[in-house]
Design a protein around this motif. Structure first.
Motif, PDB file in Angstrom:
ATOM      1  N   GLN A  39       1.851 -92.836 -21.638  1.00  0.00           N
ATOM      2  CA  GLN A  39       0.494 -92.517 -22.071  1.00  0.00           C
ATOM      3  C   GLN A  39       0.223 -93.227 -23.382  1.00  0.00           C
ATOM      4  O   GLN A  39       0.922 -92.998 -24.377  1.00  0.00           O
ATOM      5  N   ALA A  40      -0.788 -94.074 -23.362  1.00  0.00           N
ATOM      6  CA  ALA A  40      -1.220 -94.775 -24.563  1.00  0.00           C
ATOM      7  C   ALA A  40      -2.350 -93.975 -25.209  1.00  0.00           C
ATOM      8  O   ALA A  40      -3.038 -93.209 -24.522  1.00  0.00           O
ATOM      9  N   PRO A  41      -2.572 -94.155 -26.499  1.00  0.00           N
ATOM     10  CA  PRO A  41      -3.650 -93.415 -27.183  1.00  0.00           C
ATOM     11  C   PRO A  41      -4.989 -93.637 -26.493  1.00  0.00           C
ATOM     12  O   PRO A  41      -5.364 -94.763 -26.197  1.00  0.00           O
ATOM     13  N   GLY A  42      -5.664 -92.536 -26.205  1.00  0.00           N
ATOM     14  CA  GLY A  42      -6.980 -92.618 -25.594  1.00  0.00           C
ATOM     15  C   GLY A  42      -6.975 -92.879 -24.109  1.00  0.00           C
ATOM     16  O   GLY A  42      -8.040 -93.024 -23.496  1.00  0.00           O
ATOM     17  N   LYS A  43      -5.796 -92.939 -23.512  1.00  0.00           N
ATOM     18  CA  LYS A  43      -5.705 -93.215 -22.080  1.00  0.00           C
ATOM     19  C   LYS A  43      -4.996 -92.072 -21.367  1.00  0.00           C
ATOM     20  O   LYS A  43      -4.297 -91.279 -21.987  1.00  0.00           O
ATOM     21  N   ARG A  45      -2.247 -90.355 -18.757  1.00  0.00           N
ATOM     22  CA  ARG A  45      -0.851 -90.598 -18.428  1.00  0.00           C
ATOM     23  C   ARG A  45      -0.777 -91.286 -17.064  1.00  0.00           C
ATOM     24  O   ARG A  45      -1.495 -90.916 -16.146  1.00  0.00           O
ATOM     25  N   THR A  90       2.800-100.705 -25.044  1.00  0.00           N
ATOM     26  CA  THR A  90       2.904 -99.722 -26.117  1.00  0.00           C
ATOM     27  C   THR A  90       2.362 -98.386 -25.654  1.00  0.00           C
ATOM     28  O   THR A  90       1.230 -98.281 -25.197  1.00  0.00           O
ATOM     29  N   ALA A  91       3.197 -97.353 -25.739  1.00  0.00           N
ATOM     30  CA  ALA A  91       2.811 -96.019 -25.273  1.00  0.00           C
ATOM     31  C   ALA A  91       3.940 -95.048 -25.565  1.00  0.00           C
ATOM     32  O   ALA A  91       5.058 -95.454 -25.924  1.00  0.00           O
ATOM     33  N   GLN A 115       8.732 -92.962 -28.026  1.00  0.00           N
ATOM     34  CA  GLN A 115       7.697 -93.947 -28.330  1.00  0.00           C
ATOM     35  C   GLN A 115       8.215 -95.371 -28.158  1.00  0.00           C
ATOM     36  O   GLN A 115       9.312 -95.704 -28.638  1.00  0.00           O
ATOM     37  N   THR A 117       6.819 -99.229 -28.948  1.00  0.00           N
ATOM     38  CA  THR A 117       5.790-100.013 -29.615  1.00  0.00           C
ATOM     39  C   THR A 117       6.148-101.489 -29.517  1.00  0.00           C
ATOM     40  O   THR A 117       7.246-101.890 -29.898  1.00  0.00           O
TER      41      THR A 117
END
Length: 120
Positions: A39-43, A45, A90-91, A115, A117
């Motif tokens: 899961q990336a920020p704002g997206k 899973r 990145t997630a 995490q 990155t």
């Protein structure tokens, strides 16, 4: 109950590699399917790769040819070898386990996540 603990995340440059591990403990005899999600920020899973006790594996199209999933049944440990990493990989990566299938309904168990990155 099953407990899942992920490890192996970190920061790498694009093109690099990382290997994630997920160790299962508790009632592991009930596990038939394990998988990696991210899961990336704002997206939302999304499923990345899955592995079944009988040896079958599945991959999301966006990781085919780059990532390899494997399940050590003796250790009940799931691995994800990630090669040719891209910034879009990145997630937060989560491990999941289920008595039937981690991609049908909600998995029985989730790890806390690790995490990853990737910098360009």
């Amino acid at each position: 109950q099953v407990q899942l603990v992920e490890s192996g995340g970190g920061s790498v440059q694009a093109g690099g590699s990382l290997t994630l591990s997920c160790a299962a403990s508790g009632s592991t005899a009930s596990i038939r399917s394990m998988g990696w999600f991210r899961q990336a920020p704002g997206k939302e899973r999304e499923a990345v790769a899955t592995a079944h006790r009988i040896g079958t594996t599945t991959y999301a199209d966006f990781v085919k040819g780059r990532f390899t999933v494997s399940l050590d049944n003796a250790k009940m440990t799931l691995y994800l070898l990630m090669n040719s990493l891209k910034p879009e990989d990145t997630a937060m990566y989560y491990c999941a386990a289920d008595r039937w299938s981690v991609v049908v309904g909600r998995p029985d168990s989730w790890g806390q996540g690790t995490q990853v990155t990737v910098s360009s």
